[in-house]
Design an enzyme around this catalytic site. Structure first.
Site, short mmCIF file in Angstrom:
data_model
loop_
_atom_site.label_atom_id
_atom_site.label_comp_id
_atom_site.label_asym_id
_atom_site.label_seq_id
_atom_site.Cartn_x
_atom_site.Cartn_y
_atom_site.Cartn_z
N ARG A 116 0.86 -1.27 0.00
CA ARG A 116 0.01 -0.11 0.00
C ARG A 116 0.82 1.41 -0.22
O ARG A 116 0.40 2.44 -0.18
CB ARG A 116 -0.88 -0.27 1.21
CG ARG A 116 -0.09 0.31 2.62
CD ARG A 116 -1.00 -0.31 3.77
NE ARG A 116 -2.19 0.50 4.10
CZ ARG A 116 -2.07 1.52 5.09
NH1 ARG A 116 -0.93 1.87 5.73
NH2 ARG A 116 -3.39 2.16 5.48
N ASN A 160 7.58 12.27 6.49
CA ASN A 160 7.32 11.01 6.98
C ASN A 160 7.36 10.18 5.49
O ASN A 160 8.03 9.40 5.30
CB ASN A 160 5.96 10.98 7.71
CG ASN A 160 5.60 9.44 7.85
OD1 ASN A 160 4.96 9.40 8.92
ND2 ASN A 160 6.11 8.46 7.41
N ARG A 169 5.33 16.33 9.88
CA ARG A 169 6.10 15.48 10.60
C ARG A 169 7.20 14.89 9.76
O ARG A 169 6.95 14.70 8.44
CB ARG A 169 5.56 14.43 11.33
CG ARG A 169 4.90 13.44 10.51
CD ARG A 169 4.16 12.15 11.55
NE ARG A 169 3.72 11.24 10.48
CZ ARG A 169 2.31 11.28 10.23
NH1 ARG A 169 1.44 11.99 10.79
NH2 ARG A 169 1.61 10.10 9.52
N SER A 170 8.32 14.59 10.49
CA SER A 170 9.34 13.90 9.55
C SER A 170 9.51 12.43 9.90
O SER A 170 8.43 11.80 10.45
CB SER A 170 10.91 14.61 9.96
OG SER A 170 11.66 14.13 9.07
N GLU A 244 -4.71 9.03 6.76
CA GLU A 244 -4.62 7.87 6.26
C GLU A 244 -5.02 6.93 7.28
O GLU A 244 -5.05 5.52 6.92
CB GLU A 244 -2.86 7.58 5.92
CG GLU A 244 -2.26 7.43 7.24
CD GLU A 244 -1.81 8.79 7.91
OE1 GLU A 244 -0.62 8.74 8.85
OE2 GLU A 244 -2.09 9.82 7.43
N ASP A 274 5.03 3.13 14.80
CA ASP A 274 3.35 3.26 14.65
C ASP A 274 2.81 1.68 14.60
O ASP A 274 2.39 1.21 13.43
CB ASP A 274 2.90 4.30 13.45
CG ASP A 274 3.66 4.03 12.21
OD1 ASP A 274 4.65 3.34 11.90
OD2 ASP A 274 3.01 4.73 11.44
N GLU A 458 6.87 -6.83 4.82
CA GLU A 458 7.35 -5.70 5.38
C GLU A 458 7.78 -6.05 6.86
O GLU A 458 8.76 -5.41 7.38
CB GLU A 458 6.05 -4.96 5.71
CG GLU A 458 6.32 -3.58 6.37
CD GLU A 458 4.82 -2.96 6.90
OE1 GLU A 458 4.81 -1.56 7.24
OE2 GLU A 458 3.69 -3.61 6.91
#
Length: 492
Positions: A116, A160, A169-170, A244, A274, A458
């Site tokens: 995705r 990100n 955000r990074s 998202e 996350d 992943e």
């Protein structure tokens, strides 16, 4: 027609789509490309939405393009794993020379993770580069560095991922480590000079607000402890549901504690973790997330590396004043990393709770960072290595925490980045046998899943050699950029 899309510009439609769950994955709508101008779509929506026969999904499908929303790799021939990865590099290569939907423009081609995830991701790209190095794809390594530099100069930091809704955000700051890898691959130290201004600009982003802090206060990504020392944390400038994962956040917020639940969630995303029990005050439930109350060992170690790299790059240009400045900053940070993150009782590195002025309870694999970057002394490294062997290493690789919470960045999952960090950390301090065990356990797991499914995943289940990893907000993805990179690098 300008096809750049900011979610806020279609907020009413977006809110209705996400709440109605017309797509199984909430990321689908964030990746949509408008077929008409935003004003035209909004006007049509206002005019049609109240009609008795209005079909929301049909409306969305007729006004947005969803091509390329998910990458699916199907290969009839079951190639040896290394050959499969070589083909994957080409299949995961993308360009975005112009803005399209929420996708940001980038000057060079890049590798996407897969599944995705069909955009450029910041810290993923470092681990992808490890494999590109083995594959001899130096040009693509240069492209990744150039894209990061472009984003730092045009956005102020590397988001990100390369979408408009990530502009708050990074991710873990790996740019200086990317430069090390590129210099190692080319033998050209002038790369540090070439990207000196980029390094400095990224540093300013992470240290923004430092000057105005009193003792025991925080702003953005920087804080001053009660003793007057400067530390960093992960942070996101927005306090709203993530587009998202919109409905998930809204539902989790209903039973959450604290006013900044959304910002805490988003700040957890900046860490790359996350999510994990590492961020939960009760160690169990996401409703107690308190990322903002934590100074993290990983980001502080990465910023030490950035300071050291800035000192090196300044030295190469005879910028004596700046070389001294960044050398002093790195020396001070090395000291505070030892002061705030080393826990003498448990003999490992832990995060620091800003409000409680003590280490957090969570045992996690980010304790590797001081070893990965050579910041730990021999005694600390030995103690951490023993904990890694005893509590984190399983037959399928290194897990991220010792807690099984159902979150994807907790036990039993093994993620590619930390297999590389574990391997290098142990090699750095002479624990070669343990390093090889980490490598062999995880690589065998990757090979097992590939032989059974034809996919590179992943993440992997480190405990159950019959299972594929799970947990988190979405199914396990295949592709997969950082797994490909770390596997090739470990096997070289």
């Amino acid at each position: 027609m300008n096809t750049q899309l900011y979610i806020k510009d279609i907020q009413a439609l977006f809110d209705d789509v996400q709440r109605s769950q017309i797509f199984e994955d909430q990321k689908m709508m964030t990746d949509a490309v408008p077929l008409f101008s935003i004003s035209e779509i909004n006007k049509k929506y206002e005019n049609e939405r109240t009609a008795s026969d209005f079909d929301l999904k049909a409306f969305v499908l007729s006004n947005f393009d969803f091509l390329g929303a998910k990458i699916s790799i199907h290969r009839e021939d079951h190639l040896p794993i290394e050959q499969h990865i070589e083909k994957l590099w080409d299949e995961l290569t993308r360009t975005s020379y112009e803005e399209k939907g929420t996708l940001l423009k980038l000057p060079k081609p890049y590798i996407v993770p897969g599944g995705r995830f069909n955009e450029f991701f910041y810290w993923d790209s470092y681990f992808i580069m490890l494999g590109l190095q083995v594959s001899g794809r130096i040009e693509m390594m240069k492209n990744i560095v150039e894209n990061c530099s472009y984003l730092i100069h045009n956005v102020g930091f590397v988001p990100n991922a390369s979408r408009t809704h990530f502009l708050s955000r990074s991710q873990p700051p790996y740019f200086s480590l990317m430069l090390d890898l590129l210099v190692e691959s080319t033998g050209d130290e002038k790369i540090y000079i070439q990207y000196y201004d980029t390094l400095e600009k990224e540093y300013r982003f992470w240290m923004n607000g430092e000057g105005g802090l009193d003792h025991n206060t925080q702003t953005k990504r920087v804080l001053k402890t009660d003793k007057g020392d400067i530390l960093n944390r992960y942070y996101d400038s927005e306090n709203t549901p993530r587009p998202e994962s919109y409905l998930i956040d809204i539902e989790d917020h209903e039973n959450a504690s604290g006013e900044e639940f959304y910002r805490n969630i988003r700040s957890g995303c900046e860490s790359g973790w996350d999510f994990s029990s590492r961020w939960f005050s009760d160690g169990e439930t996401i409703q107690t997330i308190e990322t903002l109350n934590i100074a993290q060992v990983d980001v502080n170690c990465l910023l030490w590396h950035l300071e050291k790299t800035l000192a090196k790059a300044a030295g190469l240009q005879n910028f004596k004043e700046k070389e001294d400045y960044f050398s002093e900053r790195a020396a001070k940070r090395r000291q505070v990393i030892n002061t705030y993150f080393w826990n003498k009782e448990s003999k490992t590195f832990k995060d620091y709770h800003i409000q409680k002025h003590k280490n957090t309870a969570s045992e996690h694999i980010a304790a590797l960072y001081p070893l990965f970057l050579g910041l730990a002394d021999e005694e600390q490294a030995k103690a951490v290595s023993e904990i890694i062997a005893e509590k984190f290493l399983y037959k399928g690789g290194l897990v991220t925490t010792t807690k099984q919470s159902g979150q994807q960045w907790d036990l039993p999952n093994a993620w590619a980045p930390y297999q590389w960090l574990g391997f290098v950390s142990m090699k750095n301090y002479g624990f070669t046998e343990l390093a090889n065990e980490i490598k062999n356990n995880w690589c065998s797991n990757v090979e097992r899943v590939y032989n059974n499914t034809g996919k590179l995943m992943e993440k992997y289940n480190a405990l159950d050699d019959e299972a594929i990893a799970g947990g988190g907000e979405y199914p396990n993805q295949d592709g997969f950029g950082w797994t490909n990179g770390v596997y090739l690098k470990l096997k070289q």
